[in-house]
Write a protein that holds these residues in place. Structure first.
Motif, mmCIF file in Angstrom:
data_model
loop_
_atom_site.group_PDB
_atom_site.id
_atom_site.type_symbol
_atom_site.label_atom_id
_atom_site.label_comp_id
_atom_site.label_asym_id
_atom_site.label_seq_id
_atom_site.Cartn_x
_atom_site.Cartn_y
_atom_site.Cartn_z
ATOM 1 N N GLY A 160 0.796 -1.218 0.000
ATOM 2 C CA GLY A 160 0.000 0.000 0.000
ATOM 3 C C GLY A 160 0.826 1.264 0.000
ATOM 4 N N ARG A 161 2.063 1.174 -0.547
ATOM 5 C CA ARG A 161 2.930 2.350 -0.607
ATOM 6 C C ARG A 161 3.439 2.540 -2.050
ATOM 7 N NH1 ARG A 161 5.250 -0.420 3.687
ATOM 8 N NH2 ARG A 161 7.167 -0.721 2.485
ATOM 9 N N PRO A 162 2.562 2.934 -2.968
ATOM 10 C CA PRO A 162 2.984 3.090 -4.365
ATOM 11 C C PRO A 162 4.066 4.151 -4.517
ATOM 12 C CG PRO A 162 0.819 4.074 -4.003
ATOM 13 C CD PRO A 162 1.153 3.313 -2.771
ATOM 14 N N ALA A 177 5.077 3.623 -15.470
ATOM 15 C CA ALA A 177 5.205 2.443 -14.620
ATOM 16 C C ALA A 177 5.518 2.889 -13.200
ATOM 17 C CB ALA A 177 6.303 1.516 -15.147
ATOM 18 N N TRP A 178 5.028 2.120 -12.231
ATOM 19 C CA TRP A 178 5.344 2.375 -10.833
ATOM 20 C C TRP A 178 5.243 1.051 -10.094
ATOM 21 C CZ3 TRP A 178 0.801 3.297 -13.227
ATOM 22 C CH2 TRP A 178 -0.394 2.862 -12.626
ATOM 23 N N PHE A 179 5.772 1.006 -8.892
ATOM 24 C CA PHE A 179 5.712 -0.245 -8.140
ATOM 25 C C PHE A 179 5.305 0.010 -6.709
ATOM 26 C CE2 PHE A 179 9.989 1.174 -7.118
ATOM 27 C CZ PHE A 179 10.189 0.744 -5.801
ATOM 28 N N ASP A 180 4.869 -1.072 -6.057
ATOM 29 C CA ASP A 180 4.463 -1.028 -4.666
ATOM 30 C C ASP A 180 5.158 -2.202 -3.984
ATOM 31 O OD1 ASP A 180 3.140 -0.976 -2.202
ATOM 32 O OD2 ASP A 180 1.265 -0.299 -3.109
ATOM 33 N N GLY A 183 6.540 -7.359 0.457
ATOM 34 C CA GLY A 183 7.447 -8.312 1.084
ATOM 35 C C GLY A 183 8.758 -8.363 0.312
ATOM 36 N N ASP A 184 9.155 -9.561 -0.107
ATOM 37 C CA ASP A 184 10.403 -9.702 -0.856
ATOM 38 C C ASP A 184 10.186 -9.530 -2.350
ATOM 39 O OD1 ASP A 184 8.906 -11.945 -1.210
ATOM 40 O OD2 ASP A 184 10.556 -13.369 -0.939
ATOM 41 N N ARG A 185 8.956 -9.110 -2.748
ATOM 42 C CA ARG A 185 8.658 -8.901 -4.161
ATOM 43 C C ARG A 185 8.219 -7.457 -4.383
ATOM 44 N NH1 ARG A 185 4.179 -13.333 -5.263
ATOM 45 N NH2 ARG A 185 3.317 -12.275 -3.428
ATOM 46 N N GLN A 186 8.176 -7.062 -5.629
ATOM 47 C CA GLN A 186 7.635 -5.763 -5.998
ATOM 48 C C GLN A 186 6.445 -5.977 -6.931
ATOM 49 O OE1 GLN A 186 10.867 -3.628 -7.790
ATOM 50 N NE2 GLN A 186 11.770 -3.026 -5.833
ATOM 51 N N LEU A 187 5.334 -5.348 -6.591
ATOM 52 C CA LEU A 187 4.165 -5.391 -7.463
ATOM 53 C C LEU A 187 4.255 -4.198 -8.405
ATOM 54 C CD1 LEU A 187 1.434 -6.422 -8.401
ATOM 55 C CD2 LEU A 187 0.377 -5.154 -6.518
ATOM 56 N N TRP A 188 4.473 -4.499 -9.688
ATOM 57 C CA TRP A 188 4.630 -3.452 -10.690
ATOM 58 C C TRP A 188 3.322 -3.197 -11.431
ATOM 59 C CZ3 TRP A 188 8.451 -0.047 -11.964
ATOM 60 C CH2 TRP A 188 9.676 -0.213 -11.298
ATOM 61 N N PHE A 189 3.096 -1.922 -11.750
ATOM 62 C CA PHE A 189 1.948 -1.496 -12.541
ATOM 63 C C PHE A 189 2.496 -0.815 -13.796
ATOM 64 C CE2 PHE A 189 0.955 -1.334 -8.062
ATOM 65 C CZ PHE A 189 -0.266 -1.995 -7.961
ATOM 66 N N VAL A 190 2.108 -1.310 -14.938
ATOM 67 C CA VAL A 190 2.518 -0.701 -16.207
ATOM 68 C C VAL A 190 1.251 -0.292 -16.940
ATOM 69 C CG1 VAL A 190 3.767 -0.990 -18.374
ATOM 70 C CG2 VAL A 190 4.538 -2.210 -16.315
ATOM 71 N N ARG A 191 1.130 0.995 -17.230
ATOM 72 C CA ARG A 191 -0.045 1.508 -17.945
ATOM 73 C C ARG A 191 0.413 2.204 -19.214
ATOM 74 N NH1 ARG A 191 -4.658 5.129 -15.036
ATOM 75 N NH2 ARG A 191 -4.792 3.162 -13.839
ATOM 76 N N TRP A 192 -0.250 1.880 -20.321
ATOM 77 C CA TRP A 192 0.124 2.472 -21.593
ATOM 78 C C TRP A 192 -1.069 2.508 -22.531
ATOM 79 C CZ3 TRP A 192 0.401 -2.566 -20.496
ATOM 80 C CH2 TRP A 192 0.160 -3.519 -21.495
#
Length: 348
Positions: A160-162, A177-180, A183-192
């Motif tokens: 919950g910290r984009p 693109a941005w990530f949140d 844990g040990d992973r990054q949730l990436w958001f790519v919008r185009w």
């Protein structure tokens, strides 16, 4: 007393004797077996199986292709929707995206290649697929406005910290693109924008921005596919039409259909959801309500349930619905028509 699982494990190990044992089919069968046991336990506790077999309304049906030995995994095509001949891809006709609940105007064959299940959805302004597998989970969504994508509920977990957005390019097209952290992973958001008038977004766990944008570049927009479910709804309330289709397909050769639902509604804002899914072997209690040729029962105040082999079918009047009465729900369930072959989506 030996069980079906014992026999299958013994057969697999005997077949592999003298060589390396591939655990994939064993794990796959154990997962399917566990799902069936969970469903059976839930049905016994609730007094009946809870689930539903509803997807496309009066005009669409879906069924997966022929059965294979239970231990044999299906190809990635098992998670794909049937082709929609004559329908354009999203780039050719961006204005039709999200307007037809029977059609998805994109494909993700590479991204779902090692997935275990994929949920396809079309209608109410959005087309999407969410898939999960050994390498993670992701969702792709397509809409005609960025605001529509902003309104979607996030389905993948994160901290919950984009972080701040950065400019990227996907197949030569501009995007961000941005990530949140997660844990040990990054949730990436790519919008185009695959083309003018169209917005796409991929939510995916990735090691970095390049990996996320590389995954986004694998989405195809040059073809269309039918959103199908293994049933039809022959009786709709006056003025109602199909608003949304959703179907979940799994890699299992024995039972690839996991769940399907159809949302129907009218211009006044009323809508209800019919959902279907395979039921445990021993079924629900007999209902005391008439729903056409079927017998239904109340599952709480706002859910109607009936069993139509091999599925449990539910109509949601609230939560996943709004404004329709119990009588409307019973009328819709009365027009439920199952597909003949639950294992062959191309025939739905």
């Amino acid at each position: 007393m030996s069980t079906d699982l014992d026999q299958r494990l013994a057969a697999m190990l005997q077949h592999r004797a003298g060589g390396d044992v591939d655990p994939t089919p064993i794990v796959a069968y154990a997962r399917r077996r566990g799902r069936r046991l969970r469903l059976r336990r839930r049905s016994l506790i609730a007094g009946g199986a809870a689930a539903a077999c509803a997807v496309l309304a009066a005009v669409v049906m879906v069924v997966p292709t022929g059965r294979a030995p239970d231990a044999a995994p299906l190809t990635p095509a098992a998670l794909a929707l049937p082709d929609a001949p004559g329908q354009p891809g999203a780039v050719a006709r961006p204005e039709v995206v999200g307007s037809d609940p029977g059609v998805v105007h994109f494909a993700t064959p590479v991204l779902v290649g090692d997935a275990e299940a994929a949920t396809w959805t079309a209608g109410r302004g959005v087309e999407s697929v969410e898939f999960r597998g050994r390498t993670g989970q992701a969702r792709f969504a397509l809409a005609r406005s960025a605001a529509t994508l902003d309104g979607l509920q996030q389905t993948l977990s994160s901290a919950g910290r984009p972080q701040q957005r950065t400019d990227v390019r996907v197949e030569g097209r501009p995007g961000v693109a941005w990530f949140d952290p997660s844990g040990d992973r990054q949730l990436w958001f790519v919008r185009w924008q695959p083309t003018d008038g169209l917005w796409a977004q991929l939510d995916i766990y990735a090691a970095g921005r390049d990996e996320a944008t590389g995954a986004a570049s694998r989405v195809r927009f040059d073809g269309a596919h039918r959103c199908v479910v293994p049933f039809r709804l022959r009786s709709l309330p006056a003025g109602a039409r199909l608003l949304e289709c959703s179907v979940t397909l799994g890699r299992s050769a024995r039972d690839p259909f996991l769940e399907g639902s159809l949302v129907v509604g009218d211009g006044s804002g009323r809508w209800l959801t019919v959902r279907a899914q395979p039921a445990p072997g021993d079924g629900s209690r007999a209902g005391d309500l008439a729903a056409g040729p079927y017998r239904a029962r109340r599952q709480g105040d706002d859910v109607l349930e009936m069993r139509v082999e091999p599925c449990v079918v539910e109509a949601f009047l609230a939560g996943w619905g709004r404004g329709y009465t119990e009588a409307d729900g019973l009328a819709v369930l009365g027009g439920y028509q199952p597909a003949r072959d639950l294992d062959r989506p191309t025939s739905w």
